[in-house]
Motif scaffolding. Structure first.
Motif, PDB file in Angstrom:
ATOM      1  N   CYS A 133     -66.806  -5.384 -36.159  1.00 54.98           N
ATOM      2  CA  CYS A 133     -66.310  -6.611 -36.117  1.00 54.98           C
ATOM      3  C   CYS A 133     -66.473  -7.735 -36.572  1.00 54.98           C
ATOM      4  CB  CYS A 133     -65.739  -6.312 -34.517  1.00 54.98           C
ATOM      5  SG  CYS A 133     -64.306  -7.342 -34.037  1.00 54.98           S
ATOM      6  N   TYR A 134     -67.967  -8.279 -36.372  1.00 52.56           N
ATOM      7  CA  TYR A 134     -68.360  -9.415 -36.714  1.00 52.56           C
ATOM      8  C   TYR A 134     -68.314  -9.600 -38.320  1.00 52.56           C
ATOM      9  CZ  TYR A 134     -70.004 -10.981 -32.334  1.00 52.56           C
ATOM     10  OH  TYR A 134     -70.168 -11.875 -31.101  1.00 52.56           O
ATOM     11  N   VAL A 135     -68.655  -8.457 -39.020  1.00 48.60           N
ATOM     12  CA  VAL A 135     -68.670  -8.530 -40.382  1.00 48.60           C
ATOM     13  C   VAL A 135     -67.152  -8.720 -40.844  1.00 48.60           C
ATOM     14  CG1 VAL A 135     -68.424  -6.899 -42.612  1.00 48.60           C
ATOM     15  CG2 VAL A 135     -70.477  -6.897 -40.760  1.00 48.60           C
ATOM     16  N   ALA A 136     -66.169  -8.020 -40.197  1.00 49.42           N
ATOM     17  CA  ALA A 136     -64.680  -8.362 -40.339  1.00 49.42           C
ATOM     18  C   ALA A 136     -64.485 -10.038 -40.003  1.00 49.42           C
ATOM     19  CB  ALA A 136     -63.567  -7.486 -39.828  1.00 49.42           C
ATOM     20  N   LEU A 137     -64.793 -10.340 -38.997  1.00 47.67           N
ATOM     21  CA  LEU A 137     -64.709 -11.690 -38.576  1.00 47.67           C
ATOM     22  C   LEU A 137     -64.957 -12.834 -39.329  1.00 47.67           C
ATOM     23  CD1 LEU A 137     -63.270 -13.465 -36.199  1.00 47.67           C
ATOM     24  CD2 LEU A 137     -65.693 -13.636 -35.277  1.00 47.67           C
ATOM     25  N   ALA A 138     -66.321 -12.564 -40.017  1.00 45.62           N
ATOM     26  CA  ALA A 138     -66.900 -13.299 -41.133  1.00 45.62           C
ATOM     27  C   ALA A 138     -66.043 -13.364 -42.515  1.00 45.62           C
ATOM     28  CB  ALA A 138     -68.354 -12.849 -41.543  1.00 45.62           C
ATOM     29  N   ALA A 139     -65.530 -12.090 -42.838  1.00 47.00           N
ATOM     30  CA  ALA A 139     -64.769 -12.186 -43.925  1.00 47.00           C
ATOM     31  C   ALA A 139     -63.222 -12.878 -43.662  1.00 47.00           C
ATOM     32  CB  ALA A 139     -64.315 -10.575 -44.316  1.00 47.00           C
ATOM     33  N   ARG A 140     -62.708 -12.835 -42.626  1.00 48.22           N
ATOM     34  CA  ARG A 140     -61.419 -13.417 -42.110  1.00 48.22           C
ATOM     35  C   ARG A 140     -61.617 -14.679 -41.979  1.00 48.22           C
ATOM     36  NH1 ARG A 140     -57.289 -11.169 -39.135  1.00 48.22           N
ATOM     37  NH2 ARG A 140     -55.558 -12.744 -38.758  1.00 48.22           N
ATOM     38  N   THR A 141     -62.727 -15.287 -41.590  1.00 45.13           N
ATOM     39  CA  THR A 141     -62.859 -16.868 -41.481  1.00 45.13           C
ATOM     40  C   THR A 141     -63.813 -17.654 -42.418  1.00 45.13           C
ATOM     41  OG1 THR A 141     -64.970 -16.484 -39.936  1.00 45.13           O
ATOM     42  CG2 THR A 141     -62.801 -16.445 -38.661  1.00 45.13           C
ATOM     43  N   GLY A 142     -64.430 -16.741 -43.171  1.00 49.17           N
ATOM     44  CA  GLY A 142     -65.244 -17.491 -44.411  1.00 49.17           C
ATOM     45  C   GLY A 142     -66.504 -17.774 -43.744  1.00 49.17           C
ATOM     46  N   ALA A 143     -66.878 -17.949 -42.489  1.00 52.07           N
ATOM     47  CA  ALA A 143     -68.017 -18.225 -41.820  1.00 52.07           C
ATOM     48  C   ALA A 143     -69.268 -17.127 -42.064  1.00 52.07           C
ATOM     49  CB  ALA A 143     -67.794 -18.454 -40.298  1.00 52.07           C
ATOM     50  N   TYR A 144     -70.316 -17.681 -41.966  1.00 51.14           N
ATOM     51  CA  TYR A 144     -71.427 -16.830 -42.021  1.00 51.14           C
ATOM     52  C   TYR A 144     -71.833 -16.253 -40.632  1.00 51.14           C
ATOM     53  CZ  TYR A 144     -76.267 -15.338 -42.454  1.00 51.14           C
ATOM     54  OH  TYR A 144     -77.420 -14.275 -42.061  1.00 51.14           O
ATOM     55  N   ILE A 145     -71.964 -15.058 -40.529  1.00 52.97           N
ATOM     56  CA  ILE A 145     -72.385 -14.182 -39.023  1.00 52.97           C
ATOM     57  C   ILE A 145     -73.394 -13.327 -39.813  1.00 52.97           C
ATOM     58  CG2 ILE A 145     -71.673 -13.017 -37.127  1.00 52.97           C
ATOM     59  CD1 ILE A 145     -68.764 -14.241 -37.545  1.00 52.97           C
ATOM     60  N   ASP A 146     -74.448 -13.295 -38.964  1.00 49.74           N
ATOM     61  CA  ASP A 146     -75.577 -12.391 -39.227  1.00 49.74           C
ATOM     62  C   ASP A 146     -75.183 -11.333 -38.220  1.00 49.74           C
ATOM     63  OD1 ASP A 146     -77.904 -10.818 -39.266  1.00 49.74           O
ATOM     64  OD2 ASP A 146     -79.296 -12.070 -39.487  1.00 49.74           O
ATOM     65  N   ALA A 147     -74.517 -10.197 -38.412  1.00 52.66           N
ATOM     66  CA  ALA A 147     -73.970  -9.255 -37.631  1.00 52.66           C
ATOM     67  C   ALA A 147     -75.274  -8.417 -36.974  1.00 52.66           C
ATOM     68  CB  ALA A 147     -73.054  -8.355 -38.315  1.00 52.66           C
ATOM     69  N   ASP A 148     -76.171  -8.236 -37.920  1.00 51.74           N
ATOM     70  CA  ASP A 148     -77.498  -7.320 -37.670  1.00 51.74           C
ATOM     71  C   ASP A 148     -78.151  -8.152 -36.358  1.00 51.74           C
ATOM     72  OD1 ASP A 148     -76.959  -5.656 -39.637  1.00 51.74           O
ATOM     73  OD2 ASP A 148     -78.068  -6.424 -41.016  1.00 51.74           O
ATOM     74  N   LEU A 149     -78.377  -9.296 -36.696  1.00 52.33           N
ATOM     75  CA  LEU A 149     -78.877 -10.235 -35.467  1.00 52.33           C
ATOM     76  C   LEU A 149     -77.995 -10.150 -34.185  1.00 52.33           C
ATOM     77  CD1 LEU A 149     -81.135 -11.930 -34.328  1.00 52.33           C
ATOM     78  CD2 LEU A 149     -79.827 -13.952 -35.415  1.00 52.33           C
ATOM     79  N   ALA A 150     -76.762 -10.358 -34.461  1.00 56.55           N
ATOM     80  CA  ALA A 150     -75.882 -10.362 -33.397  1.00 56.55           C
ATOM     81  C   ALA A 150     -75.808  -9.255 -32.350  1.00 56.55           C
ATOM     82  CB  ALA A 150     -74.477 -10.685 -33.739  1.00 56.55           C
ATOM     83  N   ILE A 151     -76.018  -8.070 -32.789  1.00 52.23           N
ATOM     84  CA  ILE A 151     -76.075  -6.943 -32.092  1.00 52.23           C
ATOM     85  C   ILE A 151     -77.441  -6.518 -31.410  1.00 52.23           C
ATOM     86  CG2 ILE A 151     -74.021  -5.594 -33.295  1.00 52.23           C
ATOM     87  CD1 ILE A 151     -76.328  -3.814 -34.526  1.00 52.23           C
ATOM     88  N   THR A 152     -78.356  -7.259 -31.575  1.00 53.35           N
ATOM     89  CA  THR A 152     -79.521  -7.286 -31.087  1.00 53.35           C
ATOM     90  C   THR A 152     -79.678  -8.186 -29.786  1.00 53.35           C
ATOM     91  OG1 THR A 152     -80.676  -9.243 -31.837  1.00 53.35           O
ATOM     92  CG2 THR A 152     -80.844  -7.217 -33.193  1.00 53.35           C
ATOM     93  N   ARG A 153     -78.476  -8.645 -29.484  1.00 59.33           N
ATOM     94  CA  ARG A 153     -78.306  -9.599 -28.209  1.00 59.33           C
ATOM     95  C   ARG A 153     -77.291  -9.469 -27.338  1.00 59.33           C
ATOM     96  NH1 ARG A 153     -79.697 -14.988 -31.944  1.00 59.33           N
ATOM     97  NH2 ARG A 153     -77.476 -14.946 -32.857  1.00 59.33           N
ATOM     98  N   LEU A 154     -76.548  -8.180 -27.180  1.00 58.16           N
ATOM     99  CA  LEU A 154     -75.483  -8.030 -26.684  1.00 58.16           C
ATOM    100  C   LEU A 154     -75.672  -7.962 -25.146  1.00 58.16           C
ATOM    101  CD1 LEU A 154     -74.056  -4.928 -28.600  1.00 58.16           C
ATOM    102  CD2 LEU A 154     -73.497  -7.367 -28.731  1.00 58.16           C
ATOM    103  N   GLY A 155     -74.520  -8.572 -24.417  1.00 61.33           N
ATOM    104  CA  GLY A 155     -74.632  -8.561 -22.884  1.00 61.33           C
ATOM    105  C   GLY A 155     -73.727  -9.739 -22.481  1.00 61.33           C
ATOM    106  N   PRO A 156     -74.334 -11.042 -23.063  1.00 63.68           N
ATOM    107  CA  PRO A 156     -73.741 -12.414 -22.708  1.00 63.68           C
ATOM    108  C   PRO A 156     -72.312 -12.400 -23.178  1.00 63.68           C
ATOM    109  CG  PRO A 156     -75.979 -12.889 -23.270  1.00 63.68           C
ATOM    110  CD  PRO A 156     -75.722 -11.340 -23.845  1.00 63.68           C
ATOM    111  N   PRO A 157     -71.305 -13.298 -22.652  1.00 68.88           N
ATOM    112  CA  PRO A 157     -70.023 -13.402 -23.154  1.00 68.88           C
ATOM    113  C   PRO A 157     -69.991 -13.641 -24.496  1.00 68.88           C
ATOM    114  CG  PRO A 157     -70.470 -14.576 -21.264  1.00 68.88           C
ATOM    115  CD  PRO A 157     -71.496 -14.261 -21.541  1.00 68.88           C
ATOM    116  N   LEU A 158     -68.826 -13.297 -25.202  1.00 65.84           N
ATOM    117  CA  LEU A 158     -68.618 -13.314 -26.472  1.00 65.84           C
ATOM    118  C   LEU A 158     -68.851 -14.822 -27.041  1.00 65.84           C
ATOM    119  CD1 LEU A 158     -67.210 -12.526 -29.460  1.00 65.84           C
ATOM    120  CD2 LEU A 158     -64.995 -12.856 -28.333  1.00 65.84           C
ATOM    121  N   ALA A 159     -68.272 -15.791 -26.098  1.00 62.30           N
ATOM    122  CA  ALA A 159     -68.308 -17.275 -26.515  1.00 62.30           C
ATOM    123  C   ALA A 159     -69.778 -17.795 -26.762  1.00 62.30           C
ATOM    124  CB  ALA A 159     -67.810 -18.187 -25.655  1.00 62.30           C
ATOM    125  N   ASP A 160     -70.743 -17.169 -26.004  1.00 63.30           N
ATOM    126  CA  ASP A 160     -72.164 -17.489 -26.173  1.00 63.30           C
ATOM    127  C   ASP A 160     -72.471 -16.991 -27.720  1.00 63.30           C
ATOM    128  OD1 ASP A 160     -71.854 -17.932 -23.641  1.00 63.30           O
ATOM    129  OD2 ASP A 160     -73.682 -16.824 -22.937  1.00 63.30           O
TER     130      ASP A 160
END
Length: 207
Positions: free
Chosen positions: A29-56
């Protein structure tokens, strides 16, 4: 009286990385979101810190003013991308069944957007008695108290804080971003390797 010996046993469970391994779906979903918005998102990093709210997590990748709209977009994209990609954690169905076998009820209290949490549970055939979404850390205590949960099972130090705030027994599983040391230091009453150990723990604890 020990709260575990009360007439109706109620056990709360976290969702992401406790009952479900949400890393593959959220990564996609983060990979798709990055493609949709043009923003850089390190999805590999993001999934190492799951738990807090999406907005965080989005705050690492988007300006504050954009986060509400991006969060809405993520949640809209999520069902088509993340649900079928997400398996149950080992022992998850059996943990719910163990609570029921003990005459209790199982509730899920999660920071995840509740409609998407419901889709995950339905897809995997996991049927809690109650689902409450959009609550994180200490705020989880609101639902735990409301439904009389005497135990809360989670993988994050935020889950431990929620249990402690609700004066529930904190059972931590070392299947998420927090290791056993972190969970114990946060105040977990017991740390299990994963949910496969939960039925035996519950039987011994009640006995």
């Amino acid at each position: 009286m020990d709260r575990m010996s009360s007439r109706m046993l109620t056990v709360g469970f976290d969702l992401d990385m406790t009952l479900i391994d949400s890393r593959p779906g959220i990564h996609a979903c983060y990979v798709a979101l990055a493609a949709r918005t043009g923003a850089y998102i390190d999805a590999d990093l993001a999934i190492t810190r799951l738990g807090p709210p999406l907005a965080d997590e989005l705050a690492h990748w988007f300006p504050a003013a954009e986060i509400p709209a991006v969060a809405d977009l993520y949640r809209e994209m999520y069902p088509a991308i993340a649900i079928t990609a997400t398996p149950a954690m080992p022992g998850a169905p059996e943990a719910i069944a163990a609570v029921r076998a003990a005459g209790g009820r199982a509730i899920v209290v999660t920071a995840k957007y509740e409609p998407n949490a419901k889709l995950h549970l339905e897809h995997l055939g996991i049927e809690p008695d109650v689902l409450v979404g959009d609550l994180w850390a200490e705020a989880k205590a609101d639902a735990l108290r409301e439904y009389g949960a005497s135990v809360y099972v989670g993988d994050h130090t935020g889950d431990v804080r929620g249990a402690r705030t609700a004066e529930a027994y904190s059972v931590a599983v070392a299947t998420g971003p927090c290791d056993e040391r972190e969970l114990r230091e946060a105040g977990a009453d017991v740390v299990l390797a994963d949910l496969t150990a939960f039925p035996a723990w519950l039987a011994a604890h009640r006995g």
